[in-house]
Design a protein around this motif. Sequence first.
Motif, PDB file in Angstrom:
ATOM      1  N   ILE A 171       0.884  -1.177   0.000  1.00  0.00           N
ATOM      2  CA  ILE A 171       0.000   0.000   0.000  1.00  0.00           C
ATOM      3  C   ILE A 171       0.916   1.219   0.000  1.00  0.00           C
ATOM      4  O   ILE A 171       1.855   1.302   0.812  1.00  0.00           O
ATOM      5  CB  ILE A 171      -0.893   0.086   1.263  1.00  0.00           C
ATOM      6  CG1 ILE A 171      -1.754  -1.171   1.428  1.00  0.00           C
ATOM      7  CG2 ILE A 171      -1.783   1.328   1.212  1.00  0.00           C
ATOM      8  CD1 ILE A 171      -2.610  -1.172   2.703  1.00  0.00           C
ATOM      9  N   ILE A 172       0.657   2.145  -0.911  1.00  0.00           N
ATOM     10  CA  ILE A 172       1.425   3.397  -0.915  1.00  0.00           C
ATOM     11  C   ILE A 172       0.457   4.539  -0.615  1.00  0.00           C
ATOM     12  O   ILE A 172      -0.698   4.529  -1.080  1.00  0.00           O
ATOM     13  CB  ILE A 172       2.127   3.620  -2.273  1.00  0.00           C
ATOM     14  CG1 ILE A 172       3.107   2.464  -2.522  1.00  0.00           C
ATOM     15  CG2 ILE A 172       2.864   4.967  -2.283  1.00  0.00           C
ATOM     16  CD1 ILE A 172       3.991   2.635  -3.737  1.00  0.00           C
ATOM     17  N   LEU A 182      -0.197   6.188  10.786  1.00  0.00           N
ATOM     18  CA  LEU A 182       0.084   4.771  10.528  1.00  0.00           C
ATOM     19  C   LEU A 182       0.043   4.029  11.858  1.00  0.00           C
ATOM     20  O   LEU A 182       0.395   4.589  12.899  1.00  0.00           O
ATOM     21  CB  LEU A 182       1.451   4.610   9.877  1.00  0.00           C
ATOM     22  CG  LEU A 182       1.678   5.400   8.586  1.00  0.00           C
ATOM     23  CD1 LEU A 182       3.073   5.119   8.036  1.00  0.00           C
ATOM     24  CD2 LEU A 182       0.627   5.030   7.536  1.00  0.00           C
ATOM     25  N   GLY A 183      -0.376   2.776  11.832  1.00  0.00           N
ATOM     26  CA  GLY A 183      -0.438   1.962  13.050  1.00  0.00           C
ATOM     27  C   GLY A 183       0.487   0.758  12.897  1.00  0.00           C
ATOM     28  O   GLY A 183       0.550   0.147  11.823  1.00  0.00           O
ATOM     29  N   ILE A 206       2.397   6.086  14.159  1.00  0.00           N
ATOM     30  CA  ILE A 206       3.399   6.999  13.593  1.00  0.00           C
ATOM     31  C   ILE A 206       2.631   8.184  13.024  1.00  0.00           C
ATOM     32  O   ILE A 206       1.700   8.006  12.232  1.00  0.00           O
ATOM     33  CB  ILE A 206       4.202   6.309  12.459  1.00  0.00           C
ATOM     34  CG1 ILE A 206       4.957   5.097  13.015  1.00  0.00           C
ATOM     35  CG2 ILE A 206       5.147   7.303  11.803  1.00  0.00           C
ATOM     36  CD1 ILE A 206       5.636   4.253  11.938  1.00  0.00           C
ATOM     37  N   TYR A 207       3.008   9.385  13.458  1.00  0.00           N
ATOM     38  CA  TYR A 207       2.375  10.585  12.906  1.00  0.00           C
ATOM     39  C   TYR A 207       3.155  11.024  11.670  1.00  0.00           C
ATOM     40  O   TYR A 207       4.385  11.089  11.701  1.00  0.00           O
ATOM     41  CB  TYR A 207       2.375  11.710  13.944  1.00  0.00           C
ATOM     42  CG  TYR A 207       1.542  11.390  15.152  1.00  0.00           C
ATOM     43  CD1 TYR A 207       0.156  11.293  15.057  1.00  0.00           C
ATOM     44  CD2 TYR A 207       2.137  11.166  16.392  1.00  0.00           C
ATOM     45  CE1 TYR A 207      -0.610  10.985  16.169  1.00  0.00           C
ATOM     46  CE2 TYR A 207       1.369  10.860  17.505  1.00  0.00           C
ATOM     47  CZ  TYR A 207      -0.002  10.765  17.391  1.00  0.00           C
ATOM     48  OH  TYR A 207      -0.762  10.470  18.479  1.00  0.00           O
ATOM     49  N   LEU A 208       2.429  11.313  10.607  1.00  0.00           N
ATOM     50  CA  LEU A 208       3.082  11.708   9.352  1.00  0.00           C
ATOM     51  C   LEU A 208       3.131  13.223   9.231  1.00  0.00           C
ATOM     52  O   LEU A 208       2.255  13.920   9.746  1.00  0.00           O
ATOM     53  CB  LEU A 208       2.302  11.136   8.162  1.00  0.00           C
ATOM     54  CG  LEU A 208       2.244   9.611   8.081  1.00  0.00           C
ATOM     55  CD1 LEU A 208       1.204   9.173   7.059  1.00  0.00           C
ATOM     56  CD2 LEU A 208       3.617   9.048   7.720  1.00  0.00           C
ATOM     57  N   ASP A 209       4.139  13.727   8.533  1.00  0.00           N
ATOM     58  CA  ASP A 209       4.206  15.158   8.216  1.00  0.00           C
ATOM     59  C   ASP A 209       3.629  15.370   6.827  1.00  0.00           C
ATOM     60  O   ASP A 209       3.523  14.427   6.034  1.00  0.00           O
ATOM     61  CB  ASP A 209       5.666  15.638   8.214  1.00  0.00           C
ATOM     62  CG  ASP A 209       6.290  15.487   9.584  1.00  0.00           C
ATOM     63  OD1 ASP A 209       5.618  15.830  10.570  1.00  0.00           O
ATOM     64  OD2 ASP A 209       7.436  15.000   9.657  1.00  0.00           O
ATOM     65  N   GLY A 220       7.142  -4.452   6.648  1.00  0.00           N
ATOM     66  CA  GLY A 220       7.417  -3.199   7.356  1.00  0.00           C
ATOM     67  C   GLY A 220       6.936  -1.959   6.623  1.00  0.00           C
ATOM     68  O   GLY A 220       6.305  -2.035   5.570  1.00  0.00           O
ATOM     69  N   ILE A 221       7.283  -0.806   7.234  1.00  0.00           N
ATOM     70  CA  ILE A 221       6.839   0.486   6.693  1.00  0.00           C
ATOM     71  C   ILE A 221       8.073   1.319   6.361  1.00  0.00           C
ATOM     72  O   ILE A 221       9.017   1.385   7.152  1.00  0.00           O
ATOM     73  CB  ILE A 221       6.012   1.260   7.761  1.00  0.00           C
ATOM     74  CG1 ILE A 221       4.717   0.517   8.089  1.00  0.00           C
ATOM     75  CG2 ILE A 221       5.717   2.674   7.296  1.00  0.00           C
ATOM     76  CD1 ILE A 221       3.883   1.179   9.187  1.00  0.00           C
TER      77      ILE A 221
END
Length: 592
Positions: A171-172, A182-183, A206-209, A220-221
């Motif tokens: 998934i992108i 993201l979890g 994870i908080y994204l900017d 993984g991510i």
Amino acid sequence: MCGIVGCILKDKKAAPILLDCVRRLEYRGYDSVGIATSSSSINIKKDSGKIDEVHEKLQLDELPGKVGIAHVRWATHGLPTRENAHPHTDCDNKIVLVHNGIIENYQELKDQLQEEGHHFRSDTDTEVIAHLVEKQMDGGNDFEEAVRGATQKIKGSYALAIIHADYPDTIIGVRKESPLILGVGDDDYFLASDVPAILEETNRVIYLDDDDIFIIRSDGIIIKDVNGHIKEKNIDVINWGPEMAQKGGYDHFMIKEIHEQPEAVRNTLSELDEIEKTVKNFSKINRLCFVACGTSYHAAMVGKYLFEELVGLPVDLALASEFEFSAGALRPDTLVIFITQSGETADTMKAMELAKGKSETLAIVNVMGSRATREADHVIYTRAGPEIGVAATKTYVSQLTCIYLLAACMARDNAILDELGKVPDYMTTVLEQEDFIKEISPQYRDAQDFFFIGRGFSYPTAMEGALKLKEITYIHGEGYAAGELKHGPLALISEGVPVVAVVPPGKSHDRTMGNVKEVKARGARVIGLGSQMDTNLRSESHDMMGLDDAISELISPLVYVVPLQLLAYYISVERGINPDQPKNLAKCVTVV
Ligand code: F6R
């Protein structure tokens, strides 16, 4: 407002989990739902309607594959129909995506893509992204390069999650000015527009900017910046339990959250040390400006009265959506305070952009990791926990608590801190009167208009009472500064019109009592909100909600709002409305 989720799971099928996750986003308000999974091929089920209706028709959880994305749509471009429901696809149905936000230049992109032979199936702005990715891949780019290339062409706000038939394990996605986190599970990975959607699956996020692009695979991510460089990101642990995003035996989230207010205030009071540290940055500040929308704006109104009285600083007040028309006077010695529970409201964020660099900015926010927390110079957190009901309740009193703490620190006033400490108990005594409010609510079920009046600190409370009423009962409600009645609105008062008078003991009391008599003389049905010892108000009121006599006028906004929330809630239930999901409204408004 739309919500998106996605997951790559190690051992389980994605569709049932995605269905659970989108159910937890229902509170945001939506009109369509859809899920796509990737296995040996791409599988899509979607339609307009509530999740249960669509699920009954299509069995949304019966899709194969451990990789998937899902969406609840709140129509902006195009009617709520099956064709316009997400996920959307490219011409060959190989590229499949869900999107939150708005693509501002979609029409010119669509015209151009159509000229080039792309075949569109929906009226949405979103579909252009699928075709842009397709075009990039036709030009020889791989999936990731194509997504990056496509996002460089679009203007607007977006949280995107995309799958591809030729990349069944991937998934992108990208985030820009629209919430997306993201979890990270033990062996499973998630994405969501809102923490409660995935809290049952994992509390590690994870908080994204803005402009981050993420690639999730089963191993993984990876997160990259706009130039394709890998970014190291922290995993934060959310300390809300999944039960906080459940109704816990209450009929609705709203009533549960009304009952959680004493605890929300207590938790927010524990932020005092943090606020004291933050205030050390403000020694050169000579002027304040509060900026917010809706309920948060009512908290800002209280802030104006409070800071002028306690701190003695001049305070401006602006609706975030109006700020661009009045932001010219910003100066370096001004602190602009943005109040936003979600930290993502587009109007508020736009106003913050305008203020940045000209003045110091402070955000008072409930949602950790939200945009406001990353963009403001300083941040203070309210500790309300997740608020699921669309109508703000516990986040409002938590915002007020922060504002009072901030004022107490800036004014070095400890007496107010003692009073604040008593607020949770005052609230509890109000909540004990719930049955009385429930009993009187049927008589107001069929009212056409409601008025709420108050002066000084009670004016914002009147405004908030009216907003709660209109939001969840659909009854027309107006909040007025009581002294304004005679300048026009008095013409609207006639036999039986309910007027809620907010009259705590204090400076404004006698004047507001004069207004109570004025409306009563014109036939209004008065609902008095004041000290339980106030015999004068009691004798003028048809229904009286009596509160502890010790609650001062200064502190009253924190407590007097509670009976008004309860009144709106019970009238809403009487009218057969679901107060958690009022029509046309969304929890987080990410469009200007
Ligand atoms: C009303 C309500 C809205 C919000 C407004 C601002 O109950 O919830 O009026 O207060 O949309 O939202 P935030 O505080 O997230 O910026």
